[in-house]
Design a protein around this motif. Structure first.
Motif, PDB file in Angstrom:
ATOM      1  N   VAL A 199      54.725  40.354  12.541  1.00 16.99           N
ATOM      2  CA  VAL A 199      55.819  40.822  13.408  1.00 16.99           C
ATOM      3  C   VAL A 199      55.319  41.224  14.791  1.00 16.99           C
ATOM      4  CG1 VAL A 199      57.677  42.503  13.677  1.00 16.99           C
ATOM      5  CG2 VAL A 199      57.188  41.548  11.421  1.00 16.99           C
ATOM      6  N   PHE A 200      54.370  42.146  14.839  1.00 14.00           N
ATOM      7  CA  PHE A 200      53.981  42.705  16.134  1.00 14.00           C
ATOM      8  C   PHE A 200      53.098  41.760  16.958  1.00 14.00           C
ATOM      9  CE2 PHE A 200      55.096  46.550  13.732  1.00 14.00           C
ATOM     10  CZ  PHE A 200      55.997  47.104  14.622  1.00 14.00           C
ATOM     11  N   LEU A 201      52.189  41.046  16.308  1.00 10.70           N
ATOM     12  CA  LEU A 201      51.333  40.132  17.072  1.00 10.70           C
ATOM     13  C   LEU A 201      52.122  39.031  17.778  1.00 10.70           C
ATOM     14  CD1 LEU A 201      48.051  39.696  14.962  1.00 10.70           C
ATOM     15  CD2 LEU A 201      48.420  41.023  17.047  1.00 10.70           C
ATOM     16  N   PRO A 202      53.071  38.347  17.081  1.00 13.37           N
ATOM     17  CA  PRO A 202      53.873  37.336  17.796  1.00 13.37           C
ATOM     18  C   PRO A 202      54.686  37.927  18.951  1.00 13.37           C
ATOM     19  CG  PRO A 202      54.064  37.008  15.446  1.00 13.37           C
ATOM     20  CD  PRO A 202      53.354  38.322  15.634  1.00 13.37           C
ATOM     21  N   MET A 203      55.150  39.165  18.799  1.00 12.87           N
ATOM     22  CA  MET A 203      55.934  39.782  19.862  1.00 12.87           C
ATOM     23  C   MET A 203      55.082  40.027  21.106  1.00 12.87           C
ATOM     24  SD  MET A 203      58.245  42.400  17.583  1.00 12.87           S
ATOM     25  CE  MET A 203      58.820  43.291  19.004  1.00 12.87           C
ATOM     26  N   LEU A 204      53.771  40.216  20.914  1.00  9.80           N
ATOM     27  CA  LEU A 204      52.886  40.409  22.053  1.00  9.80           C
ATOM     28  C   LEU A 204      52.807  39.158  22.919  1.00  9.80           C
ATOM     29  CD1 LEU A 204      49.880  42.350  20.451  1.00  9.80           C
ATOM     30  CD2 LEU A 204      51.676  43.262  21.916  1.00  9.80           C
ATOM     31  N   SER A 205      53.093  38.006  22.307  1.00 11.47           N
ATOM     32  CA  SER A 205      53.006  36.753  23.071  1.00 11.47           C
ATOM     33  C   SER A 205      54.003  36.721  24.225  1.00 11.47           C
ATOM     34  CB  SER A 205      53.239  35.551  22.146  1.00 11.47           C
ATOM     35  OG  SER A 205      54.575  35.523  21.674  1.00 11.47           O
ATOM     36  N   LEU A 206      55.094  37.499  24.110  1.00 14.44           N
ATOM     37  CA  LEU A 206      56.086  37.551  25.190  1.00 14.44           C
ATOM     38  C   LEU A 206      55.503  38.127  26.479  1.00 14.44           C
ATOM     39  CD1 LEU A 206      59.350  38.771  23.427  1.00 14.44           C
ATOM     40  CD2 LEU A 206      58.949  36.543  24.458  1.00 14.44           C
ATOM     41  N   LEU A 207      54.439  38.917  26.324  1.00 15.11           N
ATOM     42  CA  LEU A 207      53.841  39.570  27.482  1.00 15.11           C
ATOM     43  C   LEU A 207      52.780  38.702  28.150  1.00 15.11           C
ATOM     44  CD1 LEU A 207      53.343  43.127  25.910  1.00 15.11           C
ATOM     45  CD2 LEU A 207      55.297  42.289  27.229  1.00 15.11           C
ATOM     46  N   LEU A 208      52.464  37.565  27.535  1.00 13.65           N
ATOM     47  CA  LEU A 208      51.393  36.713  28.042  1.00 13.65           C
ATOM     48  C   LEU A 208      51.956  35.473  28.721  1.00 13.65           C
ATOM     49  CD1 LEU A 208      48.969  36.907  24.985  1.00 13.65           C
ATOM     50  CD2 LEU A 208      48.851  38.216  27.107  1.00 13.65           C
ATOM     51  N   PRO A 209      51.196  34.836  29.594  1.00 13.22           N
ATOM     52  CA  PRO A 209      51.642  33.588  30.236  1.00 13.22           C
ATOM     53  C   PRO A 209      51.921  32.503  29.194  1.00 13.22           C
ATOM     54  CG  PRO A 209      49.700  34.477  31.344  1.00 13.22           C
ATOM     55  CD  PRO A 209      49.878  35.288  30.092  1.00 13.22           C
ATOM     56  N   SER A 210      52.909  31.686  29.463  1.00 11.98           N
ATOM     57  CA  SER A 210      53.294  30.640  28.509  1.00 11.98           C
ATOM     58  C   SER A 210      52.154  29.660  28.224  1.00 11.98           C
ATOM     59  CB  SER A 210      54.510  29.871  29.040  1.00 11.98           C
ATOM     60  OG  SER A 210      54.238  29.323  30.319  1.00 11.98           O
ATOM     61  N   SER A 211      51.220  29.539  29.160  1.00 12.22           N
ATOM     62  CA  SER A 211      50.126  28.585  28.999  1.00 12.22           C
ATOM     63  C   SER A 211      49.176  28.951  27.871  1.00 12.22           C
ATOM     64  CB  SER A 211      49.338  28.464  30.306  1.00 12.22           C
ATOM     65  OG  SER A 211      48.820  29.727  30.694  1.00 12.22           O
ATOM     66  N   ILE A 212      49.153  30.228  27.468  1.00 15.27           N
ATOM     67  CA  ILE A 212      48.248  30.633  26.392  1.00 15.27           C
ATOM     68  C   ILE A 212      48.981  31.164  25.160  1.00 15.27           C
ATOM     69  CG2 ILE A 212      46.355  31.147  27.983  1.00 15.27           C
ATOM     70  CD1 ILE A 212      47.027  34.095  27.707  1.00 15.27           C
ATOM     71  N   GLN A 213      50.304  31.094  25.174  1.00 14.21           N
ATOM     72  CA  GLN A 213      51.059  31.593  24.030  1.00 14.21           C
ATOM     73  C   GLN A 213      50.835  30.756  22.773  1.00 14.21           C
ATOM     74  OE1 GLN A 213      55.213  32.040  25.005  1.00 14.21           O
ATOM     75  NE2 GLN A 213      54.859  33.687  26.465  1.00 14.21           N
ATOM     76  N   TRP A 214      50.417  29.496  22.947  1.00 11.84           N
ATOM     77  CA  TRP A 214      50.206  28.606  21.804  1.00 11.84           C
ATOM     78  C   TRP A 214      49.159  29.160  20.845  1.00 11.84           C
ATOM     79  CZ3 TRP A 214      45.270  26.853  21.053  1.00 11.84           C
ATOM     80  CH2 TRP A 214      44.398  26.923  22.136  1.00 11.84           C
TER      81      TRP A 214
END
Length: 329
Positions: A258-273
């Motif tokens: 739950v929490f780790l995927p939500m952190l991806s919103l705070l990162l640039p889309s280029s590294i969200q993968w």
């Protein structure tokens, strides 16, 4: 009939367990709280962005009504308005003021801004309004999507706790020498988890937004979230043998899924993968694309979510069979 009996047993266990009842009710309580907060979030215009084109005299006058936040250029101006803030903006264009909105604000915001500008310009005609968004809210939509994610996760946790309760109470030993098959057992858990997700998520959505939501989007989220919730339940139910162990695993699983995927919103889309290795990321991605307007293919996210979670469920079902000893057929 065996599946119905098992499902009734799980529902009875949930009703008799205060912690499970708490997990059942907490999304609804949060939804009520969000419902009370959303009007102030959506219509509270205490801050306003202004462009660098705005004359100083207008900026000073607006400062007597709002907390003025000055931006550097038009791009920064629009990006600020589109961020998760729900703060409108005012630009100076063609020698007149222009209200710039994200696109989903309450009508009351436009009336307030028009009244203020009308007063500033002493009777000028109605100010032109420009929408630069796609009718997606920042804060309110983010909160709603998080509630739905929470409901999906909790439904899996409930399923996992009922498995652990069967182990701890010795019920699983009785089931092992009965005509109950592994498929019956798993199906009963699926029924309970799916029923919880559908009922609680629908009620939560209804509380927060009324009937002003897309049934199609809601069903897509529920369908894509079912496999994820089952994965969560199987992980907890397979690994934990006691309620205390289940609580510990719930904390770990919740943090990872739950929490780790939500952190991806705070990162640039280029590294969200990078977060794609987490199975829940793809389910969350579907929700964010629907509710927040994030770019991406909903179809691709759905396919990856289904395939990934199905493989995990097959592996977990094999391990579960060895642990509880129920026959396949």
């Amino acid at each position: 009939m065996r599946i119905v009996a098992l499902s009734k047993k799980d529902i009875s266990n949930i009703k008799n367990d205060k912690m499970m009842i708490f997990m059942f009710l907490i999304p609804l309580v949060i939804a009520f709280a969000v419902r009370l907060m959303i009007p102030s979030i959506s219509s509270g215009t205490t801050k306003i962005f202004v462009s660098q084109n705005l004359p100083v005299e207008y900026e000073k006058k607006l400062a007597s009504y709002f907390e003025v936040i000055k931006t550097t250029d038009r791009k920064n101006f629009e990006n600020s308005i589109m961020a998760f803030t729900d703060i409108p903006g005012i630009d100076f264009k063609d020698n007149s003021l222009e209200v710039v909105l994200q696109g989903d604000e309450e009508p009351g915001i436009i009336r307030i801004l028009n009244a203020v500008i009308h007063d500033i310009e002493k009777g000028s005609p109605q100010v032109p309004v420009t929408d630069i968004g796609t009718k997606k809210s920042g804060i309110s939509e983010l909160i709603i999507s998080m509630i739905l994610i929470f409901v999906i996760s909790i439904s899996g946790v409930l399923g996992g706790f009922t498995m652990v309760d069967d182990k701890e109470s010795g019920m699983i030993n009785a089931l092992a020498v009965s005509p109950i098959r592994l498929s019956d057992y798993i199906t009963s858990k699926v029924i309970v988890a799916v029923s919880y997700s559908i009922i609680v998520s629908f009620l939560s959505q209804l509380i927060m937004t009324g009937f002003q939501f897309s049934i199609k989007n809601y069903l897509l989220i529920i369908l894509s979230g079912m496999l994820l919730s089952l994965t969560v339940g199987f992980i907890i139910g397979t690994l934990a043998d006691t309620q205390n162990m289940a609580i510990a695993y719930t904390k770990i699983v919740t943090f990872i899924l739950v929490f780790l995927p939500m952190l991806s919103l705070l990162l640039p889309s280029s590294i969200q993968w990078v977060f794609g290795i987490i199975p829940s990321y793809w389910t969350f991605n579907i929700i964010w694309q629907l509710y927040l307007g994030i770019d991406g293919s909903i179809f691709l996210s759905s396919v990856i979510s289904v395939v990934y979670n199905t493989l995990l469920l097959v592996l977990l079902a094999s391990k579960l069979k060895r642990k509880i000893g129920l026959r396949l057929g």
